[in-house]
Scaffold this motif. Structure first.
Motif, PDB file in Angstrom:
ATOM      1  N   THR A  40      -1.404 -11.171  -6.953  1.00 39.66           N
ATOM      2  CA  THR A  40      -0.059 -11.089  -6.372  1.00 39.66           C
ATOM      3  C   THR A  40       0.846 -12.107  -7.079  1.00 39.66           C
ATOM      4  O   THR A  40       0.371 -12.957  -7.836  1.00 39.66           O
ATOM      5  CB  THR A  40      -0.123 -11.356  -4.847  1.00 39.66           C
ATOM      6  OG1 THR A  40      -0.900 -12.529  -4.635  1.00 39.66           O
ATOM      7  CG2 THR A  40      -0.787 -10.190  -4.117  1.00 39.66           C
ATOM      8  N   ASP A  41       2.149 -11.999  -6.834  1.00 43.35           N
ATOM      9  CA  ASP A  41       3.111 -12.748  -7.644  1.00 43.35           C
ATOM     10  C   ASP A  41       2.895 -14.270  -7.614  1.00 43.35           C
ATOM     11  O   ASP A  41       2.755 -14.870  -6.552  1.00 43.35           O
ATOM     12  CB  ASP A  41       4.537 -12.419  -7.182  1.00 43.35           C
ATOM     13  CG  ASP A  41       4.934 -11.010  -7.597  1.00 43.35           C
ATOM     14  OD1 ASP A  41       4.205 -10.398  -8.407  1.00 43.35           O
ATOM     15  OD2 ASP A  41       5.982 -10.529  -7.135  1.00 43.35           O
ATOM     16  N   ASN A  42       2.876 -14.858  -8.807  1.00 42.71           N
ATOM     17  CA  ASN A  42       2.760 -16.318  -8.952  1.00 42.71           C
ATOM     18  C   ASN A  42       3.333 -16.700 -10.312  1.00 42.71           C
ATOM     19  O   ASN A  42       3.678 -15.836 -11.118  1.00 42.71           O
ATOM     20  CB  ASN A  42       1.292 -16.753  -8.800  1.00 42.71           C
ATOM     21  CG  ASN A  42       0.414 -16.219  -9.908  1.00 42.71           C
ATOM     22  OD1 ASN A  42       0.346 -16.784 -10.994  1.00 42.71           O
ATOM     23  ND2 ASN A  42      -0.249 -15.092  -9.667  1.00 42.71           N
ATOM     24  N   GLY A  46       3.685 -10.551 -17.617  1.00 46.47           N
ATOM     25  CA  GLY A  46       3.146 -11.730 -16.928  1.00 46.47           C
ATOM     26  C   GLY A  46       1.920 -11.370 -16.102  1.00 46.47           C
ATOM     27  O   GLY A  46       0.863 -12.008 -16.242  1.00 46.47           O
ATOM     28  N   HIS A  47       2.020 -10.331 -15.279  1.00 47.65           N
ATOM     29  CA  HIS A  47       0.888  -9.914 -14.442  1.00 47.65           C
ATOM     30  C   HIS A  47      -0.398  -9.783 -15.248  1.00 47.65           C
ATOM     31  O   HIS A  47      -1.479 -10.176 -14.801  1.00 47.65           O
ATOM     32  CB  HIS A  47       1.191  -8.559 -13.789  1.00 47.65           C
ATOM     33  CG  HIS A  47       1.778  -8.677 -12.415  1.00 47.65           C
ATOM     34  ND1 HIS A  47       1.103  -9.272 -11.372  1.00 47.65           N
ATOM     35  CD2 HIS A  47       2.960  -8.250 -11.896  1.00 47.65           C
ATOM     36  CE1 HIS A  47       1.856  -9.212 -10.278  1.00 47.65           C
ATOM     37  NE2 HIS A  47       2.989  -8.613 -10.561  1.00 47.65           N
ATOM     38  N   ILE A  48      -0.281  -9.219 -16.452  1.00 48.67           N
ATOM     39  CA  ILE A  48      -1.468  -8.965 -17.278  1.00 48.67           C
ATOM     40  C   ILE A  48      -2.200 -10.276 -17.589  1.00 48.67           C
ATOM     41  O   ILE A  48      -3.429 -10.329 -17.637  1.00 48.67           O
ATOM     42  CB  ILE A  48      -1.064  -8.250 -18.593  1.00 48.67           C
ATOM     43  CG1 ILE A  48      -0.402  -6.906 -18.277  1.00 48.67           C
ATOM     44  CG2 ILE A  48      -2.271  -8.074 -19.518  1.00 48.67           C
ATOM     45  CD1 ILE A  48       0.200  -6.205 -19.495  1.00 48.67           C
ATOM     46  N   VAL A  89      -0.820  -2.307 -11.539  1.00 48.09           N
ATOM     47  CA  VAL A  89      -0.413  -1.647 -10.295  1.00 48.09           C
ATOM     48  C   VAL A  89       0.233  -2.652  -9.341  1.00 48.09           C
ATOM     49  O   VAL A  89      -0.436  -3.536  -8.829  1.00 48.09           O
ATOM     50  CB  VAL A  89      -1.609  -0.940  -9.612  1.00 48.09           C
ATOM     51  CG1 VAL A  89      -1.714   0.501 -10.060  1.00 48.09           C
ATOM     52  CG2 VAL A  89      -2.936  -1.654  -9.851  1.00 48.09           C
ATOM     53  N   SER A  90       1.529  -2.491  -9.131  1.00 52.17           N
ATOM     54  CA  SER A  90       2.240  -3.445  -8.268  1.00 52.17           C
ATOM     55  C   SER A  90       3.106  -2.672  -7.289  1.00 52.17           C
ATOM     56  O   SER A  90       2.948  -1.463  -7.114  1.00 52.17           O
ATOM     57  CB  SER A  90       3.076  -4.383  -9.132  1.00 52.17           C
ATOM     58  OG  SER A  90       4.146  -3.675  -9.704  1.00 52.17           O
ATOM     59  N   GLY A  91       4.047  -3.394  -6.662  1.00 52.41           N
ATOM     60  CA  GLY A  91       4.907  -2.740  -5.679  1.00 52.41           C
ATOM     61  C   GLY A  91       5.853  -1.742  -6.319  1.00 52.41           C
ATOM     62  O   GLY A  91       6.219  -0.736  -5.710  1.00 52.41           O
ATOM     63  N   ALA A 110       1.762 -18.928 -12.452  1.00 60.48           N
ATOM     64  CA  ALA A 110       0.733 -19.336 -13.428  1.00 60.48           C
ATOM     65  C   ALA A 110       0.641 -18.283 -14.530  1.00 60.48           C
ATOM     66  O   ALA A 110       0.597 -18.611 -15.725  1.00 60.48           O
ATOM     67  CB  ALA A 110      -0.607 -19.528 -12.722  1.00 60.48           C
ATOM     68  N   TYR A 111       0.645 -16.994 -14.144  1.00 53.90           N
ATOM     69  CA  TYR A 111       0.554 -15.973 -15.201  1.00 53.90           C
ATOM     70  C   TYR A 111       1.834 -15.907 -16.033  1.00 53.90           C
ATOM     71  O   TYR A 111       1.806 -15.494 -17.194  1.00 53.90           O
ATOM     72  CB  TYR A 111       0.109 -14.615 -14.663  1.00 53.90           C
ATOM     73  CG  TYR A 111       0.962 -13.916 -13.625  1.00 53.90           C
ATOM     74  CD1 TYR A 111       2.293 -13.624 -13.845  1.00 53.90           C
ATOM     75  CD2 TYR A 111       0.395 -13.484 -12.424  1.00 53.90           C
ATOM     76  CE1 TYR A 111       3.055 -12.943 -12.907  1.00 53.90           C
ATOM     77  CE2 TYR A 111       1.136 -12.804 -11.474  1.00 53.90           C
ATOM     78  CZ  TYR A 111       2.471 -12.531 -11.722  1.00 53.90           C
ATOM     79  OH  TYR A 111       3.205 -11.857 -10.790  1.00 53.90           O
ATOM     80  N   ILE A 112       2.955 -16.343 -15.467  1.00 55.22           N
ATOM     81  CA  ILE A 112       4.201 -16.377 -16.248  1.00 55.22           C
ATOM     82  C   ILE A 112       4.092 -17.470 -17.332  1.00 55.22           C
ATOM     83  O   ILE A 112       4.450 -17.254 -18.490  1.00 55.22           O
ATOM     84  CB  ILE A 112       5.419 -16.640 -15.320  1.00 55.22           C
ATOM     85  CG1 ILE A 112       5.575 -15.500 -14.293  1.00 55.22           C
ATOM     86  CG2 ILE A 112       6.714 -16.841 -16.125  1.00 55.22           C
ATOM     87  CD1 ILE A 112       5.766 -14.115 -14.880  1.00 55.22           C
ATOM     88  N   ASN A 156       8.669 -11.141 -19.392  1.00 50.02           N
ATOM     89  CA  ASN A 156       8.704  -9.886 -18.638  1.00 50.02           C
ATOM     90  C   ASN A 156       7.672 -10.006 -17.503  1.00 50.02           C
ATOM     91  O   ASN A 156       6.501 -10.289 -17.758  1.00 50.02           O
ATOM     92  CB  ASN A 156       8.346  -8.744 -19.604  1.00 50.02           C
ATOM     93  CG  ASN A 156       8.317  -7.390 -18.930  1.00 50.02           C
ATOM     94  OD1 ASN A 156       7.859  -7.248 -17.801  1.00 50.02           O
ATOM     95  ND2 ASN A 156       8.783  -6.376 -19.648  1.00 50.02           N
ATOM     96  N   HIS A 157       8.097  -9.778 -16.280  1.00 50.20           N
ATOM     97  CA  HIS A 157       7.210  -9.936 -15.121  1.00 50.20           C
ATOM     98  C   HIS A 157       5.944  -9.070 -15.232  1.00 50.20           C
ATOM     99  O   HIS A 157       4.854  -9.488 -14.834  1.00 50.20           O
ATOM    100  CB  HIS A 157       7.992  -9.578 -13.845  1.00 50.20           C
ATOM    101  CG  HIS A 157       7.192  -9.651 -12.600  1.00 50.20           C
ATOM    102  ND1 HIS A 157       6.897 -10.834 -11.968  1.00 50.20           N
ATOM    103  CD2 HIS A 157       6.607  -8.682 -11.851  1.00 50.20           C
ATOM    104  CE1 HIS A 157       6.166 -10.585 -10.891  1.00 50.20           C
ATOM    105  NE2 HIS A 157       5.974  -9.289 -10.802  1.00 50.20           N
ATOM    106  N   LEU A 158       6.101  -7.869 -15.780  1.00 55.04           N
ATOM    107  CA  LEU A 158       4.956  -6.952 -15.887  1.00 55.04           C
ATOM    108  C   LEU A 158       3.946  -7.471 -16.900  1.00 55.04           C
ATOM    109  O   LEU A 158       2.730  -7.454 -16.659  1.00 55.04           O
ATOM    110  CB  LEU A 158       5.429  -5.546 -16.284  1.00 55.04           C
ATOM    111  CG  LEU A 158       6.446  -4.932 -15.327  1.00 55.04           C
ATOM    112  CD1 LEU A 158       6.953  -3.606 -15.872  1.00 55.04           C
ATOM    113  CD2 LEU A 158       5.826  -4.736 -13.950  1.00 55.04           C
TER     114      LEU A 158
HETATM  115 ZN    ZN Z   1       4.615  -8.603  -9.359  1.00 55.63          ZN
END
Ligand code: ZN
Ligand code: KG4
Length: 311
Positions: A281-283, A110-112, A133-135, A285-287, A106-108
């Motif tokens: 911002t999106d990358n 992932g951000h964490i 907090v993202s777009g 590595a966190y995924i 899940n992208h969200l």
């Molecule tokens: Zn994002």
């Protein structure tokens, strides 16, 4: 264990290899943001076409020097369907041909995990409260453990990043709006903007009213309006996060998502551990990190893009 992460949810095409969820081995990001800047926002069809062009070169660059990895993690949602499909279908094809386990992310979530990539010797303490907090999202999430998330508040209308983006457009400051507002925010005005829901007894946000307030004041000095907007958004985010952290008695507070790149927000949050701007911002590595800590592979035949996936 090394995982190849693949991320294509919006206008970044990204691939990375991360070891044990905490050590970045390679991290490649290509962005079609500059192209969208000309139009003042993302054109989904264009973003998807750019994803198609970039995906193989980006993955190739991420793995060339490090061809040994054990699994693939891929963002399946939320995001733009055309963009997501490029990463998901590529990851499925590669998992099949290379015979590697495939882990949907899940992208969200992932951000964490940008917070696990800050210092491999200092992982965040759990339970944690996360301001994400993202777009497209503004959420307060109680993270009890890896894979155990509880949404405790979210936006009722526009996300914080969306508010930055839409207001930057009103003020003719360019796209993406967050960095544009941050650069333009030079001096305060005599009249502050409202702080929506700041004193309400819930953990929800609402940012669409700020956009209307900015529209009414669009003929004032853009530097002053940008300053007041950044103050208003960051005040609400910080106040509500601290209140939620206090009531939930967490062991740490984490911030994540593109808006976490905002310097004023970072200053006001004053956290011990904060991901570098490049990991907010999106990358991918966190995924890869999220895939390691939530390692539940699924047969490639059963993986699909889910544009409206929730936490
Ligand atoms: Zn994002
Ligand atoms: O997480 P992200 O890269 O993509 C999504 O998953 O949405 O977040 C993008 C959002 C955009 O709304 C952008 O304007 C905002 O993050 N953003 C910022 C900053 N850098 C990016 N907002 C405020 N200040 C920044 N420095």
């Amino acid at each position: 264990m090394r995982i190849l992460g693949i991320e294509t949810s919006c206008d970044e095409t990204a691939a990375a290899i991360v070891e044990d969820g905490v050590k970045i081995i390679s991290n490649v990001v290509a962005s079609s943001q500059a192209m969208h800047a000309k139009f003042g926002g993302i054109i989904p069809e264009q973003a998807a076409r750019e994803q198609v062009k970039s995906i193989i070169p980006v993955i190739n660059e991420a793995i060339t020097a490090y061809p040994d990895f054990d699994a693939i993690g891929v963002t399946i949602g939320p995001g733009l369907i055309g963009s997501l499909l490029v990463g998901v279908e590529t990851a499925k094809a590669l998992a099949y041909t290379w015979n590697k386990p495939l882990i949907p992310v899940n992208h969200l979530v992932g951000h964490i995990y940008a917070n696990w990539l800050i210092d491999e010797k200092k992982p965040p303490k759990l339970p944690a409260l996360v301001l994400l907090v993202s777009g497209g999202h503004s959420e307060l999430i109680y993270m009890k453990d890896h894979g155990v998330f509880e949404l405790i508040g979210s936006t009722r209308d526009d996300a914080a990043g969306e508010c930055f983006d839409k207001c930057a457009r009103i003020l003719n400051l360019g796209y993406p709006g967050g960095p544009a507002i941050e650069r333009a925010a030079t001096k305060p005005s005599q009249t502050p903007l409202p702080r929506p829901l700041i004193y309400e007894k819930n953990f929800d946000f609402s940012f669409s009213g700020l956009k209307t307030a900015v529209l009414h004041r669009k003929d004032e000095d853009p530097g002053q309006i940008a300053y007041e907007l950044q103050e208003a958004i960051t005040d609400v985010l910080v106040k509500k996060t601290l209140k939620a952290a206090e009531s939930l008695k967490v062991d740490s507070i984490l911030i994540a998502g593109g808006v976490a790149a905002n310097q004023r927000l970072r200053e006001k949050m004053n956290l011990d551990l904060i991901p570098p701007v490049s990991l907010c911002t999106d990358n991918a590595a966190y995924i890869a990190s999220a895939a390691f800590f939530n390692n539940r592979p699924i047969p490639w035949q059963k993986i699909d893009a889910v544009p409206d996936l929730v936490v």
